[in-house]
Scaffold this motif. Sequence first.
Motif, mmCIF file in Angstrom:
data_model
loop_
_atom_site.group_PDB
_atom_site.id
_atom_site.type_symbol
_atom_site.label_atom_id
_atom_site.label_comp_id
_atom_site.label_asym_id
_atom_site.label_seq_id
_atom_site.Cartn_x
_atom_site.Cartn_y
_atom_site.Cartn_z
ATOM 1 N N TYR A 1 -2.503 -11.547 -9.358
ATOM 2 C CA TYR A 1 -3.307 -11.976 -8.200
ATOM 3 C C TYR A 1 -2.503 -11.719 -6.924
ATOM 4 N N ASP B 1 -1.260 -5.753 -2.209
ATOM 5 C CA ASP B 1 -1.461 -4.346 -2.586
ATOM 6 C C ASP B 1 -0.139 -3.668 -2.993
ATOM 7 N N GLY C 1 -5.506 -2.725 0.866
ATOM 8 C CA GLY C 1 -5.263 -1.621 -0.048
ATOM 9 C C GLY C 1 -5.829 -0.294 0.416
ATOM 10 N N PRO D 1 -10.940 -0.672 -2.895
ATOM 11 C CA PRO D 1 -10.053 -1.771 -3.314
ATOM 12 C C PRO D 1 -10.432 -2.405 -4.658
ATOM 13 N N CYS D 2 -11.713 -2.404 -5.000
ATOM 14 C CA CYS D 2 -12.150 -3.004 -6.265
ATOM 15 C C CYS D 2 -12.058 -2.065 -7.454
ATOM 16 N N LYS E 1 -12.917 -7.290 -3.424
ATOM 17 C CA LYS E 1 -11.581 -7.443 -3.980
ATOM 18 C C LYS E 1 -11.193 -8.923 -4.061
ATOM 19 N N ILE F 1 -6.363 -5.437 -17.393
ATOM 20 C CA ILE F 1 -6.985 -4.994 -16.142
ATOM 21 C C ILE F 1 -6.234 -5.669 -14.993
ATOM 22 N N SER F 2 -6.464 -5.193 -13.790
ATOM 23 C CA SER F 2 -5.832 -5.699 -12.550
ATOM 24 C C SER F 2 -4.477 -5.063 -12.259
ATOM 25 N N CYS F 3 -3.824 -4.473 -13.263
ATOM 26 C CA CYS F 3 -2.617 -3.712 -12.959
ATOM 27 C C CYS F 3 -3.057 -2.267 -12.674
ATOM 28 N N TYR G 1 -10.534 -11.874 -7.426
ATOM 29 C CA TYR G 1 -9.473 -12.839 -7.767
ATOM 30 C C TYR G 1 -10.102 -14.018 -8.505
ATOM 31 N N ILE H 1 -9.718 -1.246 -9.203
ATOM 32 C CA ILE H 1 -9.053 -1.948 -10.298
ATOM 33 C C ILE H 1 -9.419 -3.427 -10.184
ATOM 34 N N SER H 2 -9.148 -4.174 -11.226
ATOM 35 C CA SER H 2 -9.430 -5.623 -11.320
ATOM 36 C C SER H 2 -10.832 -5.949 -11.802
ATOM 37 N N CYS H 3 -11.752 -4.996 -11.706
ATOM 38 C CA CYS H 3 -13.051 -5.234 -12.324
ATOM 39 C C CYS H 3 -12.975 -4.715 -13.761
ATOM 40 N N ARG I 1 -1.947 -7.930 -6.135
ATOM 41 C CA ARG I 1 -3.193 -7.404 -5.578
ATOM 42 C C ARG I 1 -3.333 -7.841 -4.122
ATOM 43 N N SER J 1 0.832 -1.217 0.000
ATOM 44 C CA SER J 1 0.000 0.000 0.000
ATOM 45 C C SER J 1 0.860 1.257 0.000
#
Lengths: 386, 386
Positions: A25, A31, B346, B44-45, B21, A47-49, B25, B47-49, A28, A6
């Motif tokens: 994964y 963090d 996060g 926290p969500c 979050k 996505i996810s980065c 995953y 990103i990744s969505c 994330r 973080s």
Amino acid sequence: MLNYFSSDFKLGILGGGQLGKMMLYETRKFDIQTNVLDPNAEAPCSISCNYFEQGDLMDYKTVLEFGRKADVVTFEIEGVNVDALRKLEEEGIKTYPSAATLEKIQNKGIQKNFYLENDIPTAVFQLYKNKEELLKEIQQGKRKLPFVWKSTTGGYDGKGVAVIKTEGDLKNLPDAECIAEEMIPFKNELAVIVARNPSGEVKTYPVVEMEFHPVANQVEYVICPARIDAEVTEKARNLAKKVSEAFKHVGLLAVEMFQTKDDEILVNEVAPRPHNSGHYSIEASYTNQFEQHIRAILDLPLGNTDSKVGGIMVNLVGDENYTGEVVYQNIKKIMKMPGVTPHIYGKKITRPFRKMGHVTIVNEKISEARRIAEEVKNSIKVIAKK
Amino acid sequence: MLNYFSSDFKLGILGGGQLGKMMLYETRKFDIQTNVLDPNAEAPCSISCNYFEQGDLMDYKTVLEFGRKADVVTFEIEGVNVDALRKLEEEGIKTYPSAATLEKIQNKGIQKNFYLENDIPTAVFQLYKNKEELLKEIQQGKRKLPFVWKSTTGGYDGKGVAVIKTEGDLKNLPDAECIAEEMIPFKNELAVIVARNPSGEVKTYPVVEMEFHPVANQVEYVICPARIDAEVTEKARNLAKKVSEAFKHVGLLAVEMFQTKDDEILVNEVAPRPHNSGHYSIEASYTNQFEQHIRAILDLPLGNTDSKVGGIMVNLVGDENYTGEVVYQNIKKIMKMPGVTPHIYGKKITRPFRKMGHVTIVNEKISEARRIAEEVKNSIKVIAKK
């Protein structure tokens, strides 16, 4: 002390394919902020980065400028511009694995010579500058058939490799720098993943075994632990450690090996990154290979590489008769089987033999996992919408 | 058949906190597209969505319009607009858990009455429309101290709950609809997560135990499996199943229970979503609770709920003496311990007692996991930058 969690720290990842996706994964989970570079705008990592950039991984300027935005740079594919990595290192940006490590691996001729120099057993080979040189030696009778042909660069997932049994097989070979390697009549193909951090801490994963289809001669199952005796296991694990020490890599090193008919262990090739042979670890290991890679390159303590349960991995590749929008036929059926987890990489279009995902089967008993793995293999099919 | 994997199917998730979050995953693993709604742009969500929207979860129009963009809607927090869910259901968009289920749970008065109606053992209670009504009954001697006060709405993570031992404790209570519940002198606080899919398939996770700090009386460890005898385990698991059947929920239902001194099992409360008491499952279970939730709401076959190894979860909450940019002190130290995985949610800013993450400790032996968990607890501290 650097604070990764973080914080404003940024990890740059070259390549945004499935290996990168599974690495994310873990970033994330911790963090840790990530930047990803990939030529494909729709790469699995897009996505996810925290920041995604579309660009050429082999382009010096692109990689350099991308790398400058990060505190540590890593890669999930070997085909990246090494000169840019070296320049980044000069500028004080840590790149793990280093340019020096990657350089020794990217070119298979250099990699093979490295084994010789470091007294690492490997199949006997000869380097040829181009196709003409190779053909000449064959005509002169200096190079006998059969042999394994390997392009020194650009090989990936079985591309750039051919078994030459007859003179006819020579016709389709591209004109490239290459090596010719003796055919190893191996009993087993094994692999060991070794993790190493900048502080020099080293941990090896258990030995895995690739089980081949008895007729098609293609890897069908990656099995952990390998069903081999304790002595061979020890030998393979120690050889992998020796290879790791020779490369002095930071991060993961997947060492692929042959177990010969005489139980000799020969190194086939290595990959300095998370590897297909370690996918089982997500479900089976105390520390999966992707988390371990992150731990290693950030000089965090390495995690326990032991397995909680037996694990088998089956690749999901596109059926040879389909091209188009992917459908995973019978995925519900396999999800009903105990200990079965599908991983879908996120490629919308399937093509014959394209790697679309993998399935892990875990079980306390490896024999039971093996039985279920066969059911999985016989059930799921990667096809296209009609 | 609906095709979820690498398709155009969209799952809408109300709430983008740590539970969301960890759900992501799993949607990433299956390559299922997700839309997330959360009031905080830096949730926290975010990103990744596949699509993130900032908005009020309690606002009818916001939730309705967000939900209309999805094929199935779920939530990771109970505080969402139920009327909007009901409207979405009328429009043919599946919402799991359903509006009808959520409605019975959101208000603790309704929840408690539901237990009575369904013959589910729970602590004796009385409902009061407001603070005045409660105080009157106390003055009239009809309500004796001590008791547990609970606001019927808005309670989360211990907020909205107070133990009233003296008349002085009454002073700080807000004026709200509330229940007064008898104090249960319990031996153990237990929890069981039940998964249920629309086809009616039901699976229960093992019983977990909350171990309290002997002095501070706060939950320190969530332990799976609970260290209780087989008979109590069976009773708790069956009661959880009964509760699940009464609610006819789809998705997960976390059932929190008390084991009384006489080994009676009483339901304390439920949560219709992945739950803190199930975080251990990411590392310990064959199918973790987040994957199970996704499987359940998409009517996929439910996964194996057994554990591979023993698991213990420790919450990472902000140290009471720090507010500011978070630093995870000694995180390297705990990462050196075997089987230890930190999860960092996060959140950039720590505050006293804010839930910032959790740590899972897995081990074949639960006693060894418990020993390491204590080391973890004594090592890591969530503080702020100076």
